[in-house]
Design a protein around this motif. Structure first.
Motif, PDB file in Angstrom:
ATOM      1  N   ASP A 206       0.846  -1.193   0.000  1.00  0.00           N
ATOM      2  CA  ASP A 206       0.000   0.000   0.000  1.00  0.00           C
ATOM      3  C   ASP A 206       0.886   1.249   0.000  1.00  0.00           C
ATOM      4  OD1 ASP A 206      -2.938   1.028   0.704  1.00  0.00           O
ATOM      5  OD2 ASP A 206      -1.524   2.174   1.938  1.00  0.00           O
ATOM      6  N   PRO A 207       0.482   2.331  -0.645  1.00  0.00           N
ATOM      7  CA  PRO A 207       1.327   3.539  -0.650  1.00  0.00           C
ATOM      8  C   PRO A 207       1.721   3.994   0.750  1.00  0.00           C
ATOM      9  CG  PRO A 207      -0.448   3.765  -2.239  1.00  0.00           C
ATOM     10  CD  PRO A 207      -0.721   2.497  -1.476  1.00  0.00           C
ATOM     11  N   ASP A 208       0.838   3.777   1.736  1.00  0.00           N
ATOM     12  CA  ASP A 208       1.121   4.214   3.110  1.00  0.00           C
ATOM     13  C   ASP A 208       1.455   3.046   4.028  1.00  0.00           C
ATOM     14  OD1 ASP A 208       0.558   6.951   2.517  1.00  0.00           O
ATOM     15  OD2 ASP A 208      -1.579   6.485   2.602  1.00  0.00           O
TER      16      ASP A 208
ATOM     17  N   ALA B  10      17.269  -4.223  15.055  1.00  0.00           N
ATOM     18  CA  ALA B  10      15.984  -4.033  14.380  1.00  0.00           C
ATOM     19  C   ALA B  10      15.743  -2.541  14.235  1.00  0.00           C
ATOM     20  CB  ALA B  10      14.853  -4.673  15.190  1.00  0.00           C
ATOM     21  N   ALA B  11      14.901  -2.181  13.266  1.00  0.00           N
ATOM     22  CA  ALA B  11      14.538  -0.774  13.097  1.00  0.00           C
ATOM     23  C   ALA B  11      13.861  -0.282  14.370  1.00  0.00           C
ATOM     24  CB  ALA B  11      13.608  -0.620  11.894  1.00  0.00           C
ATOM     25  N   LEU B  12      14.347   0.823  14.918  1.00  0.00           N
ATOM     26  CA  LEU B  12      13.829   1.319  16.190  1.00  0.00           C
ATOM     27  C   LEU B  12      12.525   2.084  16.037  1.00  0.00           C
ATOM     28  CD1 LEU B  12      17.150   2.510  17.892  1.00  0.00           C
ATOM     29  CD2 LEU B  12      15.914   0.352  18.213  1.00  0.00           C
ATOM     30  N   ARG B  13      12.244   2.536  14.815  1.00  0.00           N
ATOM     31  CA  ARG B  13      11.011   3.300  14.562  1.00  0.00           C
ATOM     32  C   ARG B  13      10.276   2.708  13.358  1.00  0.00           C
ATOM     33  NH1 ARG B  13      15.046   6.813  15.744  1.00  0.00           N
ATOM     34  NH2 ARG B  13      14.769   8.171  17.560  1.00  0.00           N
ATOM     35  N   PRO B  14       8.996   2.981  13.256  1.00  0.00           N
ATOM     36  CA  PRO B  14       8.253   2.488  12.093  1.00  0.00           C
ATOM     37  C   PRO B  14       8.830   3.041  10.794  1.00  0.00           C
ATOM     38  CG  PRO B  14       6.757   3.257  13.808  1.00  0.00           C
ATOM     39  CD  PRO B  14       8.119   3.692  14.219  1.00  0.00           C
ATOM     40  N   ILE B  15       8.785   2.219   9.749  1.00  0.00           N
ATOM     41  CA  ILE B  15       9.177   2.640   8.406  1.00  0.00           C
ATOM     42  C   ILE B  15       7.891   2.773   7.605  1.00  0.00           C
ATOM     43  CG2 ILE B  15      10.468   2.027   6.332  1.00  0.00           C
ATOM     44  CD1 ILE B  15      12.288   0.340   8.151  1.00  0.00           C
ATOM     45  N   ILE B  16       7.664   3.945   7.018  1.00  0.00           N
ATOM     46  CA  ILE B  16       6.382   4.239   6.377  1.00  0.00           C
ATOM     47  C   ILE B  16       6.587   4.576   4.901  1.00  0.00           C
ATOM     48  CG2 ILE B  16       4.348   5.734   6.433  1.00  0.00           C
ATOM     49  CD1 ILE B  16       4.935   6.195   9.413  1.00  0.00           C
ATOM     50  N   GLY B  17       5.717   4.022   4.058  1.00  0.00           N
ATOM     51  CA  GLY B  17       5.786   4.279   2.616  1.00  0.00           C
ATOM     52  C   GLY B  17       6.334   3.076   1.880  1.00  0.00           C
TER      53      GLY B  17
ATOM     54  N   LYS C 203      10.164   3.019   0.740  1.00  0.00           N
ATOM     55  CA  LYS C 203      11.088   2.857   1.872  1.00  0.00           C
ATOM     56  C   LYS C 203      11.011   1.448   2.455  1.00  0.00           C
ATOM     57  CE  LYS C 203      11.221   7.682   3.410  1.00  0.00           C
ATOM     58  NZ  LYS C 203      10.909   8.617   4.533  1.00  0.00           N
ATOM     59  N   VAL C 204       9.791   0.932   2.585  1.00  0.00           N
ATOM     60  CA  VAL C 204       9.621  -0.406   3.157  1.00  0.00           C
ATOM     61  C   VAL C 204      10.220  -1.455   2.224  1.00  0.00           C
ATOM     62  CG1 VAL C 204       7.934  -2.179   3.793  1.00  0.00           C
ATOM     63  CG2 VAL C 204       7.617   0.182   4.556  1.00  0.00           C
ATOM     64  N   ALA C 205       9.986  -1.330   0.927  1.00  0.00           N
ATOM     65  CA  ALA C 205      10.521  -2.299  -0.034  1.00  0.00           C
ATOM     66  C   ALA C 205      12.041  -2.306  -0.018  1.00  0.00           C
ATOM     67  CB  ALA C 205      10.000  -1.988  -1.439  1.00  0.00           C
TER      68      ALA C 205
ATOM     69  N   VAL D 106      -3.497  -7.465   4.997  1.00  0.00           N
ATOM     70  CA  VAL D 106      -3.736  -7.282   3.571  1.00  0.00           C
ATOM     71  C   VAL D 106      -5.120  -6.678   3.383  1.00  0.00           C
ATOM     72  CG1 VAL D 106      -4.030  -8.451   1.351  1.00  0.00           C
ATOM     73  CG2 VAL D 106      -2.228  -9.201   2.931  1.00  0.00           C
ATOM     74  N   HIS D 107      -5.205  -5.632   2.580  1.00  0.00           N
ATOM     75  CA  HIS D 107      -6.487  -4.986   2.282  1.00  0.00           C
ATOM     76  C   HIS D 107      -6.531  -4.650   0.805  1.00  0.00           C
ATOM     77  CE1 HIS D 107     -10.098  -2.656   2.743  1.00  0.00           C
ATOM     78  NE2 HIS D 107      -9.513  -1.536   2.363  1.00  0.00           N
ATOM     79  N   GLU D 108      -7.583  -5.152   0.137  1.00  0.00           N
ATOM     80  CA  GLU D 108      -7.791  -4.916  -1.295  1.00  0.00           C
ATOM     81  C   GLU D 108      -6.551  -5.280  -2.105  1.00  0.00           C
ATOM     82  OE1 GLU D 108      -9.197  -0.920  -1.753  1.00  0.00           O
ATOM     83  OE2 GLU D 108     -11.211  -1.410  -1.002  1.00  0.00           O
ATOM     84  N   GLY D 109      -5.952  -6.412  -1.765  1.00  0.00           N
ATOM     85  CA  GLY D 109      -4.878  -6.960  -2.576  1.00  0.00           C
ATOM     86  C   GLY D 109      -3.491  -6.413  -2.323  1.00  0.00           C
ATOM     87  N   VAL D 110      -3.348  -5.499  -1.375  1.00  0.00           N
ATOM     88  CA  VAL D 110      -2.020  -4.969  -1.049  1.00  0.00           C
ATOM     89  C   VAL D 110      -1.783  -5.043   0.457  1.00  0.00           C
ATOM     90  CG1 VAL D 110      -1.839  -3.437  -3.044  1.00  0.00           C
ATOM     91  CG2 VAL D 110      -2.918  -2.605  -0.940  1.00  0.00           C
ATOM     92  N   ILE D 111      -0.523  -5.052   0.842  1.00  0.00           N
ATOM     93  CA  ILE D 111      -0.136  -5.146   2.247  1.00  0.00           C
ATOM     94  C   ILE D 111      -0.169  -3.758   2.874  1.00  0.00           C
ATOM     95  CG2 ILE D 111       1.738  -5.770   3.826  1.00  0.00           C
ATOM     96  CD1 ILE D 111       2.652  -7.772   1.614  1.00  0.00           C
ATOM     97  N   THR D 112      -0.913  -3.617   3.948  1.00  0.00           N
ATOM     98  CA  THR D 112      -1.042  -2.321   4.615  1.00  0.00           C
ATOM     99  C   THR D 112      -0.157  -2.205   5.852  1.00  0.00           C
ATOM    100  OG1 THR D 112      -2.950  -3.186   5.831  1.00  0.00           O
ATOM    101  CG2 THR D 112      -3.399  -1.955   3.806  1.00  0.00           C
TER     102      THR D 112
END
Length: 310
Positions: A215-217, A230-237, A240-242, A284-290
């Motif tokens: 998902d874009p977000d 491990a990553a200490l903070r959430p990775i968003i987008g 960046k996640v990929a 997973v929502h509407e075919g993408v990972i959220t």
């Protein structure tokens, strides 16, 4: 001359211990930790057996008493957990549990007491437990007791020390938060197809394919507990996640990604030299990972490592 009735007989040990599985399942949904849930169960039984026999006999519904006491212990634990998690290194995620008849609370395989099993359903999905972490302890207790375990609000009121009407509002507030944070995610088959495509994209290093599955977000959170990097903070987008995920694969080229059910939902384990070193759950929502949740803290992998030393 008839024999006068003696004192009321209390419940048998067998009937009391039959409640253990319910209490363990209750504690896990309340706290997101098998170890903490086991501690709650032990403390609940300890309080029962610490009472004089006459006091035990005066309790009209012993099994309801056990549930009420366990819930109160959970409520106290949730209040103190907020403080402890402020000192936790990085992100705190619930302890994942695995599917299949081999899983027990102690992580042992085969011949285990069925009372030690966590029942897997939507109420223990990683996404559900993560959202429950974000609401107030009173909301969590009211929601779990009513919506998951079917307890009437009159009894919940005795547990949380509020009126039935207030408890109804607490559960309703939790329900709204869950509906907002966790929209319907489609079927298990659709979820599994996305997980399979995700694994293939990670293994082949296909950045475009991986980005298309996110998902874009999308948000990725990792829990190393200060014991594993491990990553200490959430990775968003999604970009960046990929790149974060493919970077991990490049650093550890010998790891194996294995599709596995995590908390009753299609997910993945990461193995190195045959040993599980991480568990990955996703929404997973509407075919993408959220959402992605990567648990690498070894203290939370007992279900896969078989280590019952905790």
């Amino acid at each position: 001359m008839p024999t006068p009735p003696g004192p009321a007989e209390g419940p048998t040990i067998g009937s009391l211990m039959a409640e253990r599985r319910r209490l363990l399942n209750l504690g896990y949904r309340m706290l997101g930790s098998v170890q903490d849930a086991e501690d709650v169960v032990q403390e609940t039984y300890a309080r029962w057996y610490a009472m004089p026999e006459r006091a035990q006999q005066e309790i009209e519904a012993p099994l309801a008493w056990l549930t009420r006491v366990a819930s109160r212990i959970c409520l106290d634990h949730l209040a103190s957990a907020r403080v402890r998690r402020e000192r936790y290194t990085g992100e705190w995620l619930p302890e994942p549990v695995r599917d299949g008849p081999a899983w027990t609370s102690a992580g042992r395989e085969g011949g285990a007491d069925p009372a030690d099993r966590i029942t897997l359903d939507e109420s223990v999905s990683m996404g559900m437990l993560v959202v429950l972490e974000a609401i107030t302890p009173a909301e969590r207790v009211a929601f779990v007791l009513h919506d998951v375990f079917g307890m009437p609000f009159t009894e919940i009121a005795e547990t949380v020390g509020r009126t039935p009407a207030a408890c109804r509002k607490l559960a309703s507030s939790a329900r709204r938060r869950l509906a907002h944070e966790r929209p319907d995610s489609g079927t298990a088959q659709e979820h599994r197809q996305v997980v399979s495509a995700f694994r293939e994209a990670c293994e082949t290093g296909d950045l475009d394919a991986l980005v298309a599955l996110l998902d874009p977000d999308v948000e990725s959170r990792s829990d190393g507990g200060g014991k594993v990097r491990a990553a200490l903070r959430p990775i968003i987008g999604r970009d960046k996640v990929a790149r974060f995920l493919l970077g991990l694969m490049r650093k550890e080229p010998d790891v194996e990604l294995v599709e596995d059910d995590v908390n009753g939902t299609p997910g993945m384990t990461v193995r190195f030299a045959g040993a599980t070193i991480a568990v990955l759950a996703m929404d997973v929502h509407e075919g993408v990972i959220t959402n992605l949740w990567l648990v690498v803290n070894p203290d939370k992998l007992h279900a896969w490592t078989g280590d019952d030393s905790h």
